[in-house]
Design a protein around this motif. Structure first.
Motif, PDB file in Angstrom:
ATOM      1  N   ILE A 117       3.040  24.130  -2.186  1.00 24.36           N
ATOM      2  CA  ILE A 117       2.082  25.232  -2.030  1.00 24.36           C
ATOM      3  C   ILE A 117       2.804  26.527  -1.659  1.00 24.36           C
ATOM      4  N   ALA A 118       3.813  26.426  -0.796  1.00 23.65           N
ATOM      5  CA  ALA A 118       4.525  27.638  -0.357  1.00 23.65           C
ATOM      6  C   ALA A 118       5.181  28.355  -1.523  1.00 23.65           C
ATOM      7  N   PHE A 119       5.670  27.609  -2.495  1.00 25.93           N
ATOM      8  CA  PHE A 119       6.338  28.234  -3.629  1.00 25.93           C
ATOM      9  C   PHE A 119       5.349  28.914  -4.578  1.00 25.93           C
ATOM     10  N   GLU A 120       4.057  28.791  -4.306  1.00 22.74           N
ATOM     11  CA  GLU A 120       3.055  29.504  -5.102  1.00 22.74           C
ATOM     12  C   GLU A 120       2.734  30.879  -4.520  1.00 22.74           C
ATOM     13  N   ILE A 121       3.409  31.265  -3.451  1.00 22.57           N
ATOM     14  CA  ILE A 121       3.125  32.558  -2.814  1.00 22.57           C
ATOM     15  C   ILE A 121       3.287  33.735  -3.780  1.00 22.57           C
ATOM     16  N   PRO A 122       4.333  33.779  -4.624  1.00 20.77           N
ATOM     17  CA  PRO A 122       4.403  34.916  -5.562  1.00 20.77           C
ATOM     18  C   PRO A 122       3.195  34.993  -6.486  1.00 20.77           C
ATOM     19  N   LYS A 181       3.625  15.274   3.409  1.00 22.98           N
ATOM     20  CA  LYS A 181       3.293  16.528   4.088  1.00 22.98           C
ATOM     21  C   LYS A 181       4.293  17.621   3.735  1.00 22.98           C
ATOM     22  N   LEU A 182       5.577  17.274   3.716  1.00 20.45           N
ATOM     23  CA  LEU A 182       6.605  18.249   3.366  1.00 20.45           C
ATOM     24  C   LEU A 182       6.516  18.636   1.891  1.00 20.45           C
ATOM     25  N   PHE A 183       6.308  17.661   1.029  1.00 19.41           N
ATOM     26  CA  PHE A 183       6.150  17.953  -0.397  1.00 19.41           C
ATOM     27  C   PHE A 183       4.989  18.924  -0.622  1.00 19.41           C
ATOM     28  N   PHE A 184       3.861  18.624   0.012  1.00 19.41           N
ATOM     29  CA  PHE A 184       2.681  19.468  -0.150  1.00 19.41           C
ATOM     30  C   PHE A 184       2.948  20.876   0.380  1.00 19.41           C
ATOM     31  N   ALA A 185       3.583  20.956   1.550  1.00 22.10           N
ATOM     32  CA  ALA A 185       3.833  22.260   2.163  1.00 22.10           C
ATOM     33  C   ALA A 185       4.726  23.129   1.286  1.00 22.10           C
ATOM     34  N   PHE A 186       5.804  22.559   0.762  1.00 19.11           N
ATOM     35  CA  PHE A 186       6.732  23.345  -0.039  1.00 19.11           C
ATOM     36  C   PHE A 186       6.192  23.602  -1.441  1.00 19.11           C
ATOM     37  N   LEU A 215       0.809  -1.216   0.000  1.00 20.50           N
ATOM     38  CA  LEU A 215       0.000   0.000   0.000  1.00 20.50           C
ATOM     39  C   LEU A 215       0.845   1.270   0.000  1.00 20.50           C
ATOM     40  N   THR A 216       1.993   1.255   0.656  1.00 14.72           N
ATOM     41  CA  THR A 216       2.809   2.469   0.741  1.00 14.72           C
ATOM     42  C   THR A 216       3.364   2.875  -0.625  1.00 14.72           C
ATOM     43  N   PRO A 217       4.023   1.973  -1.390  1.00 16.13           N
ATOM     44  CA  PRO A 217       4.436   2.364  -2.745  1.00 16.13           C
ATOM     45  C   PRO A 217       3.245   2.687  -3.653  1.00 16.13           C
ATOM     46  N   PHE A 218       2.122   1.999  -3.439  1.00 20.41           N
ATOM     47  CA  PHE A 218       0.920   2.283  -4.226  1.00 20.41           C
ATOM     48  C   PHE A 218       0.446   3.713  -3.998  1.00 20.41           C
ATOM     49  N   LYS A 219       0.402   4.117  -2.742  1.00 20.67           N
ATOM     50  CA  LYS A 219      -0.029   5.469  -2.405  1.00 20.67           C
ATOM     51  C   LYS A 219       0.922   6.506  -2.978  1.00 20.67           C
ATOM     52  N   LEU A 220       2.220   6.260  -2.860  1.00 20.71           N
ATOM     53  CA  LEU A 220       3.206   7.197  -3.386  1.00 20.71           C
ATOM     54  C   LEU A 220       3.096   7.308  -4.904  1.00 20.71           C
ATOM     55  N   THR A 221       2.882   6.184  -5.575  1.00 25.05           N
ATOM     56  CA  THR A 221       2.752   6.208  -7.033  1.00 25.05           C
ATOM     57  C   THR A 221       1.520   6.985  -7.463  1.00 25.05           C
ATOM     58  N   LEU A 222       0.430   6.857  -6.716  1.00 26.89           N
ATOM     59  CA  LEU A 222      -0.789   7.602  -7.035  1.00 26.89           C
ATOM     60  C   LEU A 222      -0.548   9.106  -6.896  1.00 26.89           C
ATOM     61  N   VAL A 223       0.098   9.509  -5.816  1.00 30.07           N
ATOM     62  CA  VAL A 223       0.401  10.927  -5.626  1.00 30.07           C
ATOM     63  C   VAL A 223       1.369  11.414  -6.704  1.00 30.07           C
ATOM     64  N   THR A 224       2.350  10.592  -7.050  1.00 32.16           N
ATOM     65  CA  THR A 224       3.282  10.945  -8.117  1.00 32.16           C
ATOM     66  C   THR A 224       2.562  11.130  -9.447  1.00 32.16           C
ATOM     67  N   SER A 225       1.567  10.303  -9.695  1.00 31.86           N
ATOM     68  CA  SER A 225       0.797  10.413 -10.936  1.00 31.86           C
ATOM     69  C   SER A 225       0.064  11.746 -10.995  1.00 31.86           C
ATOM     70  N   ILE A 226      -0.479  12.179  -9.868  1.00 27.87           N
ATOM     71  CA  ILE A 226      -1.160  13.485  -9.833  1.00 27.87           C
ATOM     72  C   ILE A 226      -0.164  14.610 -10.095  1.00 27.87           C
ATOM     73  N   GLY A 274       9.240  23.875  -5.782  1.00 31.67           N
ATOM     74  CA  GLY A 274       9.014  23.607  -4.368  1.00 31.67           C
ATOM     75  C   GLY A 274       9.263  22.156  -4.010  1.00 31.67           C
ATOM     76  N   LEU A 275       8.830  21.252  -4.876  1.00 26.95           N
ATOM     77  CA  LEU A 275       9.082  19.822  -4.637  1.00 26.95           C
ATOM     78  C   LEU A 275      10.574  19.515  -4.673  1.00 26.95           C
ATOM     79  N   ALA A 276      11.276  20.091  -5.644  1.00 28.07           N
ATOM     80  CA  ALA A 276      12.719  19.856  -5.745  1.00 28.07           C
ATOM     81  C   ALA A 276      13.462  20.428  -4.535  1.00 28.07           C
TER      82      ALA A 276
END
Length: 253
Positions: free
Chosen positions: A174-179, A167-172, A76-87, A128-130
């Motif tokens: 979104i944060a890089f969209e501030i400009p 959580k960190l990926f999402f936070a950064f 389930l863990t790699p499955f979940k990560l792959t789904l998020v990666t696909s998005i 932001g992800l990078a």
């Protein structure tokens, strides 16, 4: 009298129905894009997890490894990560469908402003992800792996690691969209660069509060989110001055 009113109501309902149908079609295209990318990536699910977890695995003490404490976690863990990666991979297509839905309602001048804004949104999100992967992860996971009590074996669970990582990926991301958000507020006339500059002390405090809420409870990750958010806010205010001056000039002409 009732027939003209009924005809008028039908005429008003038709555009709404057509807009809803177009929205449905574009949402289906977004879902289809995610599914296609997911099917292409699912074979490499374990490789994707191996790549994402590398910043942590390289910091583990010699002779230790990550563990799975739940029965279904190895699948389930790699499955979940792959789904998020696909998005994430399908994000340009998703934003393109969003643009195709709202573009007909924009003026030509608004489209000229929105197109580079859309492209900047995609670039900043990936940036932001990078930044999270190459800068934040080594520092954060290095901190976690080095603060444990002596004699305690540090063997992170793969599912808990993924939760923190996303959580960190999402936070950064979104944060890089501030400009972009800052420019939109200025462009829409909701605020001005001068008003935002006057609120700078509150913005700085707000950045650190957001960093505290969206990152693990350590000062390193909180500062690594708050400081770039502040810097990106300043970038948005800087470029917002040019947008404001152009609108002012346009209103004068």
């Amino acid at each position: 009298m009732s027939e003209p009113r009924q005809q008028q109501a039908d005429d008003q309902a038709q555009p709404l129905v057509s807009h809803l149908m177009e929205l449905r079609n574009r949402l289906l295209r977004c879902v289809l894009a995610i599914v296609v990318v997911f099917l292409g990536l699912f074979y490499f699910a374990n490789d994707i997890y191996y790549f994402v977890s590398e910043p942590l695995r390289t910091l583990l003490p010699e002779g230790t490894s990550m563990i799975a404490t739940e029965v279904a976690s190895p699948f389930l863990t790699p499955f979940k990560l792959t789904l998020v990666t696909s998005i994430v991979v399908a994000m340009p297509i998703i934003l393109y469908q969003l643009w195709g839905f709202i573009a007909p309602g924009l003026y030509q001048s608004e489209r000229q402003f929105a197109i580079p804004l859309l492209l900047s949104t995609i670039v900043l999100f990936y940036a932001g992800l990078a930044f999270a992967y190459y800068v934040v992860f080594p520092l954060v996971f290095g901190f976690f792996s080095g603060v444990g009590p002596e004699g305690i074996s540090y063997t992170p669970d793969i599912a808990r690691f993924l939760d923190i990582t996303l959580k960190l990926f999402f936070a950064f991301g979104i944060a890089f969209e501030i400009p972009i958000a800052t420019l939109l507020l200025i462009w829409a006339g909701i605020t001005t660069p001068q008003a935002l500059a006057e609120k700078r002390p509150y913005i700085v405090v707000g950045c650190f509060i957001v960093g505290m809420l969206l990152t693990p409870p350590d000062i390193i990750s909180q500062a690594l989110l708050a400081i770039p958010m502040w810097a990106l806010f300043e970038i948005g205010v800087f470029f917002g001055r040019f947008i404001g001056s152009k609108q002012f000039a346009a209103s004068k002409s």
